[in-house]
Scaffold this active site. Structure first.
Site, PDB file in Angstrom:
ATOM      1  N   SER A 139       0.792  -1.231   0.000  1.00 25.62           N
ATOM      2  CA  SER A 139       0.000   0.000   0.000  1.00 25.62           C
ATOM      3  C   SER A 139       0.821   1.277   0.000  1.00 25.62           C
ATOM      4  CB  SER A 139      -0.939   0.007   1.216  1.00 25.62           C
ATOM      5  OG  SER A 139      -0.193  -0.055   2.423  1.00 25.62           O
TER       6      SER A 139
ATOM      7  N   HIS B 290      -5.341  -4.023  -1.527  1.00 23.69           N
ATOM      8  CA  HIS B 290      -5.193  -3.077  -2.631  1.00 23.69           C
ATOM      9  C   HIS B 290      -5.141  -3.764  -3.989  1.00 23.69           C
ATOM     10  CE1 HIS B 290      -4.679   0.731  -0.420  1.00 23.69           C
ATOM     11  NE2 HIS B 290      -4.198  -0.046   0.533  1.00 23.69           N
TER      12      HIS B 290
ATOM     13  N   LYS C 270     -12.363  -0.802  -0.233  1.00 31.02           N
ATOM     14  CA  LYS C 270     -11.587   0.042  -1.144  1.00 31.02           C
ATOM     15  C   LYS C 270     -12.258   0.046  -2.522  1.00 31.02           C
ATOM     16  CE  LYS C 270      -7.313  -0.226   1.494  1.00 31.02           C
ATOM     17  NZ  LYS C 270      -7.886  -0.797   2.726  1.00 31.02           N
TER      18      LYS C 270
END
Length: 390
Positions: free
Chosen positions: A180, A208, A239
């Site tokens: 990240s 991610h 996310k």
């Protein structure tokens, strides 16, 4: 009388070092442009990779769920908190990830804590990349397992650690799929090959990578064609998926074990019906997200190349996470402040999140950004960079 003087002193030290930051309070929902203090600002720090927070179908699914189930689930999963919508979500997640089962947690952070703390005991060893996420580090700290850390993506060190771990009952290699802070991708094929050579389990946190890597955002396992060879896949619903929550995709026996052992699962009220419905809808959206993901990667490649052409150091980035390495913490935060003056919000990230000399302003490109948006950010970068870095 007791006082909080030591806490105040630490805060003052943070201020002196330029690392103190109050919360930023936004006045609009997550998007490419957001409102801050009545001003429209280009958002370059959001994890809303595909722009799904405003997806009309997902919003409608949340509204319908509230009308049917109410606003809360009323209990932990093991009592009355497992609604049929939670069960459907887990079935769809398993189907999407190509695993036997999936189990949903309240966040990606609690997923890592719950899974690692449950699976690892004193007769086991965990082998972890040095740049793994804080939730992995904290999850490992909750265990009595032996710990080995290998230098970031150093496969020789990983193999050495595996060789040294022959006497343990379980050996688990843990890595982020996408890191990240730097935006680089784990060398998963080599990790899997080494784990198979030394009879170890592979555990990947795809926070991610979820919605970003692989076909329709299925993650790093799909990206590298490693289905059936990665034993634990942690995903996020917070996310690119656009909602909130985390999950583990795994074998059925692992799911059944975690239901009985994972403390965040056992002792936290389940997702609200609206959140579960939103996530369920998001899986359907991801199945049709080819164009969005292509736009995301097109934007990332364009922005990274232009940032590099301006002379900035983007480190090891190879994903939509694009750091501009500054170094000094105070200078990093000054750079972030100058960008905001130019109308671009890009968060400065400094020690202890990254090494003291590796402060960076982290840009995150999304599918929502237009070419004009990215050029606006590049102009601000150029102008702010002249002031702070020369």
């Amino acid at each position: 009388m007791a006082s909080w003087n030591t806490l105040q002193q630490e805060l003052e030290q943070l201020q002196m070092e330029g690392r103190y930051r109050p919360l930023t309070v936004w006045e609009s929902g997550s998007g490419a442009w957001m409102t801050l203090n009545g001003r429209s600002v280009l958002q370059m720090s959001s994890n809303n990779y595909l722009g799904l927070t405003e997806h009309p179908g997902m919003k409608e699914a949340a509204i319908r769920a509230i009308e049917k189930y109410g606003v809360g689930s009323g209990s932990v999963r093991t009592i009355t908190g497992t609604l049929d919508i939670h069960d459907q979500l887990e079935q769809e997640l398993a189907r999407f990830k190509g695993t036997e089962a999936a189990l949903v947690f309240q966040s990606g952070f609690t997923a890592n804590q719950g899974v690692l703390a449950s699976l690892l005991g004193p007769d086991d060893v965990v082998i972890s990349d040095e740049l793994n996420h804080a939730s992995i580090i904290d999850g490992i700290r909750l265990t009595k397992a032996q710990r080995k850390v290998f230098a970031h993506k150093d496969m020789d060190q990983l193999e050495a650690a595996l060789k040294e771990s022959a006497g343990f009952q379980k050996r688990i290699v843990v890595t982020d799929g996408v890191f990240s802070m730097d935006g680089d991708i784990a060398p998963l094929p080599t990790i899997v090959a080494l784990a198979e050579k030394y009879d170890a389990f592979v555990y990947v946190d795809d926070a991610h990578a979820s919605g970003v890597l692989g076909k329709n955002g299925k993650g790093s396992t799909d990206h590298f064609g490693l289905h059936g060879r990665v034993h634990i896949q942690i995903g996020t619903l917070s996310k690119a998926v656009g909602a909130v929550g985390g999950y583990v995709a795994c074998d059925q026996v692992v799911k059944d074990y975690l239901i009985h052992k994972a403390r965040p699962f056992l002792f936290s009220t389940s997702q609200t019906p609206a959140v579960a419905a939103t996530c369920l809808s998001a899986i359907q959206v991801l199945g049709q997200s080819g164009d969005l993901i292509a736009k995301l990667w097109e934007n990332a490649a364009y922005f990274r190349s232009k940032v590099q052409a301006l002379g900035f150091d983007t480190g090891a980035s190879e994903t939509p996470i694009i750091p501009v390495i500054v170094g000094n913490p105070a200078k990093t935060m000054q750079f972030s402040d100058l960008l905001l003056q130019e109308g671009v919000y890009a968060q400065g990230i400094v020690y202890p999140t990254v090494a003291m000399d590796k402060g960076r302003v982290r840009f995150i490109v999304t599918a929502q950004h237009t070419r004009e948006d990215l050029d606006f950010a590049l102009h601000a970068l150029h102008k702010a960079g002249k002031q702070i870095l020369e």
